[in-house]
Enzyme design. Sequence first.
Site, PDB file in Angstrom:
ATOM      1  NE  ARG A  50      -4.061  -2.389  -0.079  1.00 22.36           N
ATOM      2  CZ  ARG A  50      -4.414  -2.564   0.382  1.00 22.36           C
ATOM      3  NH1 ARG A  50      -3.443  -3.850  -0.367  1.00 22.36           N
ATOM      4  NH2 ARG A  50      -5.084  -3.643   0.132  1.00 22.36           N
ATOM      5  CB  SER A 109      -8.715  -1.453   3.820  1.00 23.87           C
ATOM      6  OG  SER A 109      -8.944  -2.697   3.761  1.00 23.87           O
ATOM      7  CD  GLU A 139      -5.506   1.085   2.413  1.00 18.38           C
ATOM      8  OE1 GLU A 139      -5.903   1.959   1.352  1.00 18.38           O
ATOM      9  OE2 GLU A 139      -5.744   0.400   3.120  1.00 18.38           O
TER      10      GLU A 139
HETATM   11  N1  EPU Z   1     -10.479 -10.541  10.233  1.00 18.40           N
HETATM   12  C1  EPU Z   1     -11.522 -11.388  11.528  1.00 18.40           C
HETATM   13  N2  EPU Z   1     -12.241  -9.676  12.024  1.00 18.40           N
HETATM   14  C2  EPU Z   1     -12.705  -8.911  10.466  1.00 18.40           C
HETATM   15  C3  EPU Z   1     -12.389  -9.284   8.945  1.00 18.40           C
HETATM   16  C4  EPU Z   1     -11.401 -10.100   9.446  1.00 18.40           C
HETATM   17  O1  EPU Z   1     -10.844 -11.273  12.561  1.00 18.40           O
HETATM   18  O2  EPU Z   1     -13.772  -8.122  10.309  1.00 18.40           O
HETATM   19  C5  EPU Z   1      -9.173 -11.639   9.561  1.00 18.40           C
HETATM   20  C6  EPU Z   1      -9.818 -12.828   8.698  1.00 18.40           C
HETATM   21  O3  EPU Z   1     -10.391 -13.649   9.148  1.00 18.40           O
HETATM   22  C7  EPU Z   1      -9.004 -12.782   8.366  1.00 18.40           C
HETATM   23  C8  EPU Z   1      -7.749 -11.924   8.216  1.00 18.40           C
HETATM   24  O4  EPU Z   1      -8.650 -11.001   9.776  1.00 18.40           O
HETATM   25  O5  EPU Z   1      -8.250 -14.051   9.090  1.00 18.40           O
HETATM   26  C9  EPU Z   1      -8.000 -11.072   7.048  1.00 18.40           C
HETATM   27  O6  EPU Z   1      -9.002 -10.615   5.726  1.00 18.40           O
HETATM   28  P1  EPU Z   1      -9.031 -10.496   5.041  1.00 18.40           P
HETATM   29  O7  EPU Z   1      -9.159 -11.316   4.278  1.00 18.40           O
HETATM   30  O8  EPU Z   1     -10.790  -9.909   5.232  1.00 18.40           O
HETATM   31  O9  EPU Z   1      -8.179  -9.173   4.957  1.00 18.40           O
HETATM   32  P2  EPU Z   1      -8.310  -7.686   5.198  1.00 18.40           P
HETATM   33  O10 EPU Z   1      -6.218  -8.260   5.961  1.00 18.40           O
HETATM   34  O11 EPU Z   1      -8.848  -7.867   6.295  1.00 18.40           O
HETATM   35  C10 EPU Z   1      -6.786  -7.249   3.097  1.00 18.40           C
HETATM   36  C11 EPU Z   1      -6.592  -5.448   1.673  1.00 18.40           C
HETATM   37  C12 EPU Z   1      -7.666  -5.844   1.793  1.00 18.40           C
HETATM   38  C13 EPU Z   1      -8.944  -6.624   0.344  1.00 18.40           C
HETATM   39  C14 EPU Z   1      -7.543  -8.310   1.310  1.00 18.40           C
HETATM   40  C15 EPU Z   1      -7.847  -8.897   0.438  1.00 18.40           C
HETATM   41  C16 EPU Z   1      -5.497  -4.005   3.651  1.00 18.40           C
HETATM   42  C17 EPU Z   1      -5.290  -2.929   4.247  1.00 18.40           C
HETATM   43  N3  EPU Z   1      -6.562  -4.438   3.287  1.00 18.40           N
HETATM   44  O12 EPU Z   1      -8.036  -6.835   4.295  1.00 18.40           O
HETATM   45  O13 EPU Z   1      -7.657  -4.182   0.877  1.00 18.40           O
HETATM   46  O14 EPU Z   1      -9.745  -6.608  -0.542  1.00 18.40           O
HETATM   47  O15 EPU Z   1      -6.621  -8.394   2.243  1.00 18.40           O
HETATM   48  O16 EPU Z   1      -6.925  -9.307   0.113  1.00 18.40           O
HETATM   49  O17 EPU Z   1      -4.083  -4.828   3.208  1.00 18.40           O
HETATM   50  C18 EPU Z   1      -8.314  -1.748   0.756  1.00 18.40           C
HETATM   51  O18 EPU Z   1      -7.345  -1.516   0.571  1.00 18.40           O
HETATM   52  O19 EPU Z   1      -9.344  -1.321   0.372  1.00 18.40           O
HETATM   53  C19 EPU Z   1      -9.254  -3.512   1.023  1.00 18.40           C
HETATM   54  C20 EPU Z   1     -10.066  -3.408   0.612  1.00 18.40           C
END
Ligand code: EPU
Length: 337
Positions: free
Chosen positions: A162, A237, A333
């Site tokens: 990012r 995010s 972010e």
């Molecule tokens: N999780 C929780 N609770 C929540 C949300 C997530 O426990 O409310 C846990 C999930 O269970 C999982 C982990 O966190 O184990 C990761 O969650 P998720 O796969 O939804 O991805 P993220 O790390 O929360 C990142 C990006 C997203 C992108 C997704 C998929 C960042 C800041 N965010 O989110 O990007 O869509 O991975 O690749 O890196 C964005 O940048 O606007 C965005 C949506």
Amino acid sequence: MFIQDNISLKPYNTFGIDVIAKHFVSVSSINELKSVLSLKKYPNKLILGGGSNMLLTKNQDALVIHLNIKGIDIISENEDNVLIKAYAGENWHEFVLWCLNKGYGGIENLSLIPGNVGTAPIQNIGAYGVELKDVFVSCEALSVANKTLKTFSKEDCNFGYRNSIFKQQSKGKYVITSVTFRLTKKNHELHINYGAIASQLETLNVNTPTIKDISRAVIAIRESKLPNPKEIGNSGSFFKNPIISKSHYNKLLKSFDLIPCYPVSEDEIKVPAGWLIEKAGFKGKRFNDYGVHNKQALVLVNYGNAKGEDILKLSRLIQKTIKRLFNITLEAEVNIL
Ligand code: EPU
């Protein structure tokens, strides 16, 4: 060029925050952009792309320049690859769909990301195992100081998680006008190992996925977790996933078991901010017209007429709480303006 006064920016930011731009102009060519940037009458200028990565907390005492430069050109192609130049004002997801319809692979995992082509390199957009940098060749950007176009190679952009030069040394100094991508015409490199994609493809009954199948899977996952900005204002995010040391992570494991993580290097680990925020009890919390999304705690939302300051206050409360509970600093972010 048509400069308007006192325009609401509500339709121009995906958070749907209603603040006023003192002056507003939409530009549809590079020459128009050059002229507008040269206007001495308006010393403060703010560039607005898709408005999908910003939280507006006050009226903007500036000339807000809406980048509406459109066009998609095929620069060159051979049997295997195609080089495509897309202009900054193209909507990102529509560009992804255009590529999929032509059979070009590489950005299917980045389906349904809000925003425009021109802002994608700034934060090196990424999702489901793919980042913009994986298909990026170069971009052209107009220097705000001398109004000349400069080409930035992938190396010049210094992409990170990012992050890019446009968020660091070159912040505010250039306006990206187009991006050139290298995509595949055959033997597509599919990225289906990201857990949620594999299981979604199974649900869709797909055994040998095409790039369109992957896009469909990504769209289904995003729609199930992330609010549609047309219905509920949000900026994806709100925070970056923090990177902490392995020793810090091991210490946390003593109090909280099963913290999900992604290894970053020998001694660093990335922890999902969504998990931390959920553990801290904020998931689904609603305060009047704003709150934390109930399906993905990393997303702050505007249910209607929330003020940017309120969402900013909530984000600070979350940061303070995460610091207290986990000794982790969450970094926003989105750009706070
Ligand atoms: N999780 C929780 N609770 C929540 C949300 C997530 O426990 O409310 C846990 C999930 O269970 C999982 C982990 O966190 O184990 C990761 O969650 P998720 O796969 O939804 O991805 P993220 O790390 O929360 C990142 C990006 C997203 C992108 C997704 C998929 C960042 C800041 N965010 O989110 O990007 O869509 O991975 O690749 O890196 C964005 O940048 O606007 C965005 C949506």
